[in-house]
Enzyme design. Sequence first.
Site, PDB file in Angstrom:
ATOM      1  N   TRP A   1      -5.657   3.912  -1.980  1.00 50.62           N
ATOM      2  CA  TRP A   1      -4.965   4.626  -0.900  1.00 50.62           C
ATOM      3  C   TRP A   1      -5.249   6.119  -0.967  1.00 50.62           C
ATOM      4  O   TRP A   1      -5.469   6.766   0.054  1.00 50.62           O
ATOM      5  CB  TRP A   1      -3.464   4.349  -0.922  1.00 50.62           C
ATOM      6  CG  TRP A   1      -3.137   2.905  -0.717  1.00 50.62           C
ATOM      7  CD1 TRP A   1      -2.478   2.072  -1.584  1.00 50.62           C
ATOM      8  CD2 TRP A   1      -3.469   2.091   0.430  1.00 50.62           C
ATOM      9  NE1 TRP A   1      -2.389   0.806  -1.051  1.00 50.62           N
ATOM     10  CE2 TRP A   1      -2.981   0.788   0.179  1.00 50.62           C
ATOM     11  CE3 TRP A   1      -4.135   2.344   1.637  1.00 50.62           C
ATOM     12  CZ2 TRP A   1      -3.132  -0.260   1.095  1.00 50.62           C
ATOM     13  CZ3 TRP A   1      -4.283   1.293   2.546  1.00 50.62           C
ATOM     14  CH2 TRP A   1      -3.793   0.024   2.271  1.00 50.62           C
TER      15      TRP A   1
ATOM     16  N   ASP B   1       2.200  10.849  -0.472  1.00 49.13           N
ATOM     17  CA  ASP B   1       2.298   9.490   0.039  1.00 49.13           C
ATOM     18  C   ASP B   1       3.241   8.761  -0.908  1.00 49.13           C
ATOM     19  O   ASP B   1       2.889   8.493  -2.054  1.00 49.13           O
ATOM     20  CB  ASP B   1       0.900   8.850   0.046  1.00 49.13           C
ATOM     21  CG  ASP B   1       0.924   7.381   0.456  1.00 49.13           C
ATOM     22  OD1 ASP B   1       2.026   6.843   0.700  1.00 49.13           O
ATOM     23  OD2 ASP B   1      -0.167   6.776   0.525  1.00 49.13           O
TER      24      ASP B   1
ATOM     25  N   LYS C   1       7.414  -1.347   2.318  1.00 49.97           N
ATOM     26  CA  LYS C   1       7.608  -1.604   0.894  1.00 49.97           C
ATOM     27  C   LYS C   1       9.080  -1.451   0.486  1.00 49.97           C
ATOM     28  O   LYS C   1       9.672  -2.398   0.040  1.00 49.97           O
ATOM     29  CB  LYS C   1       6.725  -0.702   0.033  1.00 49.97           C
ATOM     30  CG  LYS C   1       5.304  -1.218  -0.139  1.00 49.97           C
ATOM     31  CD  LYS C   1       4.328  -0.684   0.845  1.00 49.97           C
ATOM     32  CE  LYS C   1       2.941  -1.266   0.683  1.00 49.97           C
ATOM     33  NZ  LYS C   1       1.901  -0.340   1.112  1.00 49.97           N
TER      34      LYS C   1
HETATM   35  C1  LIG Z   1       0.703   0.179   1.550  1.00 50.76           C
HETATM   36  C2  LIG Z   1       0.286   1.556   1.282  1.00 50.76           C
HETATM   37  C3  LIG Z   1      -0.418   2.320   2.236  1.00 50.76           C
HETATM   38  C4  LIG Z   1      -0.882   1.765   3.545  1.00 50.76           C
HETATM   39  O1  LIG Z   1       0.152   1.634   4.432  1.00 50.76           O
HETATM   40  P1  LIG Z   1      -0.109   1.151   5.935  1.00 50.76           P
HETATM   41  O2  LIG Z   1       1.259   1.274   6.510  1.00 50.76           O
HETATM   42  O3  LIG Z   1      -0.619  -0.252   5.859  1.00 50.76           O
HETATM   43  O4  LIG Z   1      -1.083   2.050   6.565  1.00 50.76           O
HETATM   44  C5  LIG Z   1      -0.709   3.634   1.922  1.00 50.76           C
HETATM   45  N1  LIG Z   1      -0.364   4.176   0.747  1.00 50.76           N
HETATM   46  C6  LIG Z   1       0.296   3.466  -0.196  1.00 50.76           C
HETATM   47  C7  LIG Z   1       0.658   4.116  -1.488  1.00 50.76           C
HETATM   48  C8  LIG Z   1       0.633   2.137   0.045  1.00 50.76           C
HETATM   49  O5  LIG Z   1       1.292   1.426  -0.888  1.00 50.76           O
END
Ligand SMILES: *Cc1c(COP(=O)(O)O)cnc(C)c1O
Length: 356
Positions: free
Chosen positions: A99, A166, A190
Amino acid sequence: MKKHNFSAGPSILSEYTIKNTADAILNFANTGLSLLEVSHRGKEFVAVMDEAQQLVKELLDVPEGYHVLYLGGGASLQFCMAPYNLLRSKAGYLDTGTWAANAIKEARLFGEVEVLASSKEANYTYYPKGYEVPEDLDYFHITTNNTIYGTELRTDPDVKVPLIADMSSDIFSRPVDVSKYDLIYAGAQKNLGPAGATLVIVKEDALGKVDRQIPTMLDYRTHIKKGSMFNTPPVLPVFSSLQTLRYYKELGGVKEMEKRDLAKAALLYDAIDSSKMFVGTVTDPDSRSIMNVTFVMTPEYKELEKDFVDFCAARGIVGIKGHRSVGGFRASLYNALPIESVQALVDAMKEFEKAH
Ligand SMILES: *Cc1c(COP(=O)(O)O)cnc(C)c1O
């Protein structure tokens, strides 16, 4: 019977969230209409959006001068939206997983990116430490929890430049010092709600400093001005997220979530560390994630990995297969997962080991 859901995302939600969402799909706020068929501009949904923003501020103790938004496009859209709005010349990034690497790739479309540290050469099995953060950066971007690799940074770094994080897979699992960040973003799927909404916490003062033209929908200021209602927001995910936020508040907030998450993670890591069959993939104990626990079988048992997944499935334990780039197993212990589920997994590990 409800299964023990260890999925990495979309992932387990509390029964409270699911039940209230199901009820609202049938009859939303006593309107005689489904949540799926009401106007987002009606007073009932406006109240949902307001409270969903307010509760984030309350739970994370968000200071004045910040805005809470619910946007579409997933966390992945934030990989480009963040630099679009905030990168003037140079940004620093930590390369801690897939990511993070995706975020770096997008940022390079907008300016110079300096990768300040990377654990890529070790297949991201640790969270880098001891790097320098130059003071001439527009911002420093981190991925607090690396969902695929099971590493996590559980502190807010002290740096002299604005921070962007993020926090998709560990937001609401600890108190965060939001004042250290210019921007925090997290896909809902999540630790918050169903897929389709992305939570954004952005500092107003950080915006309006780039020279480039920003498309209306990608400009944070558009969504701030319209209270996340410039276009039709993801109505159902926002409603569900609000239920989760209420649930967190009722349980005692993010401090209580952290306490529970630490206990769950300790239970599973202890089982891994005391096993002769299973071994953790994260090499540095300080880097271990309490949200996603990654482990494999030792070489002599390796061929039993698939059998163990089946053994677990027969016990109602699902979602433990590791990401293909790590292999083995990944147990995601998000806030909504009860410790009883972790105990069920630990019991299955012990039983399986004994049988072989
Ligand atoms: C799941 C995840 C993403 C991607 O998220 P999307 O909503 O599918 O774009 C980005 N960063 C992290 C740390 C993630 O766990």
